[in-house]
Scaffold this motif. Structure first.
Motif, PDB file in Angstrom:
ATOM      1  N   VAL A 115       0.842  -1.205   0.000  1.00 16.94           N
ATOM      2  CA  VAL A 115       0.000   0.000   0.000  1.00 16.94           C
ATOM      3  C   VAL A 115       0.878   1.256   0.000  1.00 16.94           C
ATOM      4  CG1 VAL A 115      -1.822   1.221   1.254  1.00 16.94           C
ATOM      5  CG2 VAL A 115      -1.755  -1.284   1.268  1.00 16.94           C
ATOM      6  N   GLN A 116       0.656   2.172  -0.966  1.00 20.43           N
ATOM      7  CA  GLN A 116       1.538   3.325  -1.180  1.00 20.43           C
ATOM      8  C   GLN A 116       1.182   4.573  -0.369  1.00 20.43           C
ATOM      9  OE1 GLN A 116       4.411   2.743  -3.130  1.00 20.43           O
ATOM     10  NE2 GLN A 116       3.506   0.734  -2.721  1.00 20.43           N
ATOM     11  N   ARG A 117      -0.079   4.714   0.062  1.00 18.00           N
ATOM     12  CA  ARG A 117      -0.410   5.825   0.968  1.00 18.00           C
ATOM     13  C   ARG A 117      -1.630   5.444   1.803  1.00 18.00           C
ATOM     14  NH1 ARG A 117      -4.289   7.896  -2.674  1.00 18.00           N
ATOM     15  NH2 ARG A 117      -3.544   7.532  -4.775  1.00 18.00           N
TER      16      ARG A 117
ATOM     17  N   ILE B  81      -6.475   1.701   6.194  1.00 17.23           N
ATOM     18  CA  ILE B  81      -5.308   0.944   5.732  1.00 17.23           C
ATOM     19  C   ILE B  81      -4.126   1.912   5.688  1.00 17.23           C
ATOM     20  CG2 ILE B  81      -4.397  -0.512   3.883  1.00 17.23           C
ATOM     21  CD1 ILE B  81      -6.969  -1.729   4.733  1.00 17.23           C
ATOM     22  N   PRO B  82      -3.157   1.774   6.615  1.00 17.89           N
ATOM     23  CA  PRO B  82      -2.030   2.717   6.612  1.00 17.89           C
ATOM     24  C   PRO B  82      -1.001   2.402   5.525  1.00 17.89           C
ATOM     25  CG  PRO B  82      -1.854   1.203   8.476  1.00 17.89           C
ATOM     26  CD  PRO B  82      -3.114   0.840   7.746  1.00 17.89           C
ATOM     27  N   VAL B  83      -0.310   3.442   5.061  1.00 18.40           N
ATOM     28  CA  VAL B  83       0.787   3.272   4.110  1.00 18.40           C
ATOM     29  C   VAL B  83       1.804   2.286   4.700  1.00 18.40           C
ATOM     30  CG1 VAL B  83       1.992   5.291   5.049  1.00 18.40           C
ATOM     31  CG2 VAL B  83       2.555   4.507   2.769  1.00 18.40           C
ATOM     32  N   GLY B  84       2.400   1.460   3.840  1.00 19.86           N
ATOM     33  CA  GLY B  84       3.369   0.483   4.330  1.00 19.86           C
ATOM     34  C   GLY B  84       2.756  -0.862   4.655  1.00 19.86           C
ATOM     35  N   SER B  85       1.417  -0.936   4.665  1.00 21.18           N
ATOM     36  CA  SER B  85       0.776  -2.239   4.877  1.00 21.18           C
ATOM     37  C   SER B  85       0.849  -3.039   3.584  1.00 21.18           C
ATOM     38  CB  SER B  85      -0.714  -2.108   5.196  1.00 21.18           C
ATOM     39  OG  SER B  85      -0.967  -1.066   6.066  1.00 21.18           O
ATOM     40  N   VAL B  86       0.482  -4.312   3.690  1.00 23.19           N
ATOM     41  CA  VAL B  86       0.284  -5.126   2.498  1.00 23.19           C
ATOM     42  C   VAL B  86      -1.161  -5.613   2.539  1.00 23.19           C
ATOM     43  CG1 VAL B  86       0.892  -7.302   1.363  1.00 23.19           C
ATOM     44  CG2 VAL B  86       2.690  -5.843   2.297  1.00 23.19           C
TER      45      VAL B  86
END
Ligand code: HEM
Ligand SMILES: *[C@@H]1O[C@H](CO)[C@@H](O)[C@H](O)[C@H]1NC(C)=O
Length: 558
Positions: free
Chosen positions: A407-409, A440-445
């Protein structure tokens, strides 16, 4: 004395690492908010290691269990589940929700391909499968025109040709006996490999001539052997850290050096074959006289001969790598799916009877010896029930069970919450599901859980765990839920070969049933039904869902 110190220091660092891990996991769990789940994962669910340990870890009843399908969603009462990978404290969100998955597969820049997970496939260089951004677009643009309708009709006629060869091979093997038992994965792999080699790469080889021809041309392995052993060895290579791989080439390390040498030998043998194929096409390109109808190869080679840096160009490495990856993606998934499908036809005679009826209506005078493009357009459309069998097989046994996207942002995704299941009961209706929103926070998958969404009763009904091909046939008051079918992924990164494999597989299933009655093998006939299913559908996690024991008895129809 010194050893005690070493031990103490080691314990100290392990302790520090664990404390750090626990603290960061605790922090992440707070970020996960009120999304149900929150379990710790010890293995990243979209890395090769997760496939290797997949058959036993995570355990049944834990998020991420390889065969959990919709079970965890049901017991948490949610179509989105959260979890966190201990090492690196990566938040992972599991999606078994058609609407959320549609957003993830459509928005390519927010949820790009997880290219790190595909490194294994770059043995020969970068390719369409493992690239992102403008590089990927270039690969896709080169390949795309080869998947138009005219070329799909060529897939159909090449499938008919290969099937006729397979059937006459079966007749010879069978000689005199009334039936024959076949190992499905073996035969289906050969059928689908011959089809992609020929329809994609103009390599027309007959069922049994492969070996002879290759020896003449001075190859160390037959083409077929080289492809299959290279694919097996992708796994060996992936599991070996690259420093160990390099070391094993210089120094003799027991077992590892040998395995690496074998892997290298297969990659080299396949490289030789692919170079042959490419050289032929280059000569054609230069002379302007084409000896093949295989558009994929023509397009790849054409791009390789175009000026580098243009929108449709490929370097030598990229040409070879795409050739390998199309050979791989173009047959293994189809072969495994067909093996499950034929097994299901043996287990469900009433489904088989309907396929037979449909095939008889299309081919009342028997399976054609050859086929033309006009026969394709008239034939394929009439095999609607057989196509539904193929789709239903993919729903229940999706060759690729999950896809991870980084996830990018910061963003949000829609899910459903409902009353958690209190018993282990399978497919039950879900009463009154309520929409909710997950941060869904940035850096998640996010994981597109194909296995999970395919068994979600909100989309597929209370009988989501039953084999019912009819669910893929539209009627006046029913339209099957397109967005909940993810076997080929969706959006811009979806499978380029979807129509290729649907046309090919439908032809294979209908013709096989036309010629043979498909039966449970003799040695399993007396077993209870559930026991037969357990044995015949036994599956190992591999790069694609792999049936271990799929075999059936074929009895020639009079
Ligand atoms: C039952 C058969 C098949 C299934 C279930 C299947 C499934 C998939 C899935 C799920 C993806 C997305 C992978 C990802 O995002 O990492 C994919 C991509 C792809 N498939 Fe298939 N596939 C099948 C047959 C084929 C065939 C016959 C070909 C070629 C002739 C093919 C070529 C490709 C290629 C090149 C991609 C990458 C596309 C891109 O990234 O632009 N597949 N396939
Ligand atoms: C396949 O498509 C190409 C366009 O990319 C076309 O030129 C070619 O004739 C087609 N091949 C067949 C066998 O119809």
């Amino acid at each position: 004395m010194e050893w005690n110190l070493v031990f103490l220091a080691a314990a100290f660092f392990v302790g520090l690492w664990s404390i750090q891990g626990v603290i960061s996991v605790w922090r992440v769990q707070k970020i996960l908010g009120d999304c149900p789940g929150g379990e710790i994962l010890w293995v990243h669910p979209f890395r090769v290691l997760s496939i290797v340990v997949g058959s036993f870890f995570p355990f049944k009843g834990q998020i991420g269990h390889y065969f959990s399908r919709f079970d965890q969603y049901r017991s948490y009462g949610s179509t989105i589940l959260s979890s966190v990978v201990f090492s690196g404290a990566i938040p992972i969100f599991w999606l078994a929700d058609a609407e959320a998955i549609k957003i993830v597969s459509t928005e390519r820049s927010l949820f790009p391909k997880d290219v790190a997970a595909y490194e294994a496939l770059n043995i020969y260089g970068p390719s369409i499968l493992g690239t992102e951004g403008s590089d990927w677009k270039r690969h896709r643009n080169v390949a795309k025109p080869a998947f138009n309708e005219a070329n799909t009709s060529y897939v159909w006629s090449e499938t008919v040709r290969v099937l006729n060869e397979w059937f006459s091979h079966l007749d010879t093997t069978q000689a005199g006996k009334s039936d024959i038992t076949i190992n499905l994965v073996k035969d289906m792999t050969q059928v689908t490999l011959l089809v992609i080699s020929s329809a994609g790469f103009g390599r027309k080889v007959s069922w049994s001539d492969d070996l002879k021809m290759d020896a003449l041309a001075g190859h160390t392995m037959s083409f077929r052997q080289a492809v299959t052993s290279a694919i097996d060895n992708v796994f060996v290579k992936v599991l070996t850290p690259s420093w160990l791989y390099r070391l094993s080439q210089g120094v003799r390390i027991p077992i590892i050096s040998k395995a690496m040498r074998n892997a290298q030998r297969s990659f080299d043998a396949l490289r030789g074959h692919m170079q042959d194929v490419v050289e032929h096409a280059r000569a054609d390109h230069i002379s302007g006289i084409s000896r093949t109808d295989a558009a994929l190869l023509k397009n790849l080679v054409g791009a390789n001969m175009a000026e580098l840096g243009t929108l449709k160009s490929l370097s030598d490495d990229e040409l070879l790598s795409n050739t390998f990856n199309f050979l791989l993606a173009g047959h293994e998934t189809s072969a495994h799916t067909l093996s499950y499908a034929v097994t299901m036809l043996a287990l469900y005679p009433e489904v088989q009877a309907k396929v037979y009826e449909e095939a008889m209506r299309l081919w009342p005078d028997g399976f054609p010896e050859e086929s033309s493009s006009t026969t394709f357009s008239q034939s394929f459309l009439r095999l609607t029930y057989t196509t539904a069998v193929f789709h239903e097989t993919l729903r229940m046994f999706p060759a690729i069970i999950r896809l991870g996207k980084p996830v990018q942002r910061d963003t949000t995704l829609p899910g459903y919450r409902f009353q958690p299941a209190t018993s282990d009961k399978l497919s039950t209706n879900i009463q009154d599901p309520q929409r909710f929103t997950v941060n869904i926070p940035v850096g998640s998958v996010v994981i597109i859980d194909i296995f999970g969404v395919h068994r979600n009763p909100i989309h597929w009904g209370a009988d989501a765990d039953s084999f019912k091909p009819e669910r893929f046939i539209d009627t006046d008051n029913y339209r099957w839920p397109r967005d909940a079918f993810l076997a080929f992924s969706a959006g811009p990164r979806s499978c380029i070969g979807q129509r290729f494999s649907t046309v090919e597989s439908t032809c294979i299933l209908a013709s096989l049933v036309l010629k043979y009655q498909i039966l449970i093998p003799d040695d399993l006939k007396s077993l209870p039904r559930l026991e037969q299913e357990r044995i015949l559908l036994d599956t190992t996690p591999q790069v694609t869902l792999t049936p271990n024991n799929a075999r059936v008895q074929l009895k020639r129809r009079a």
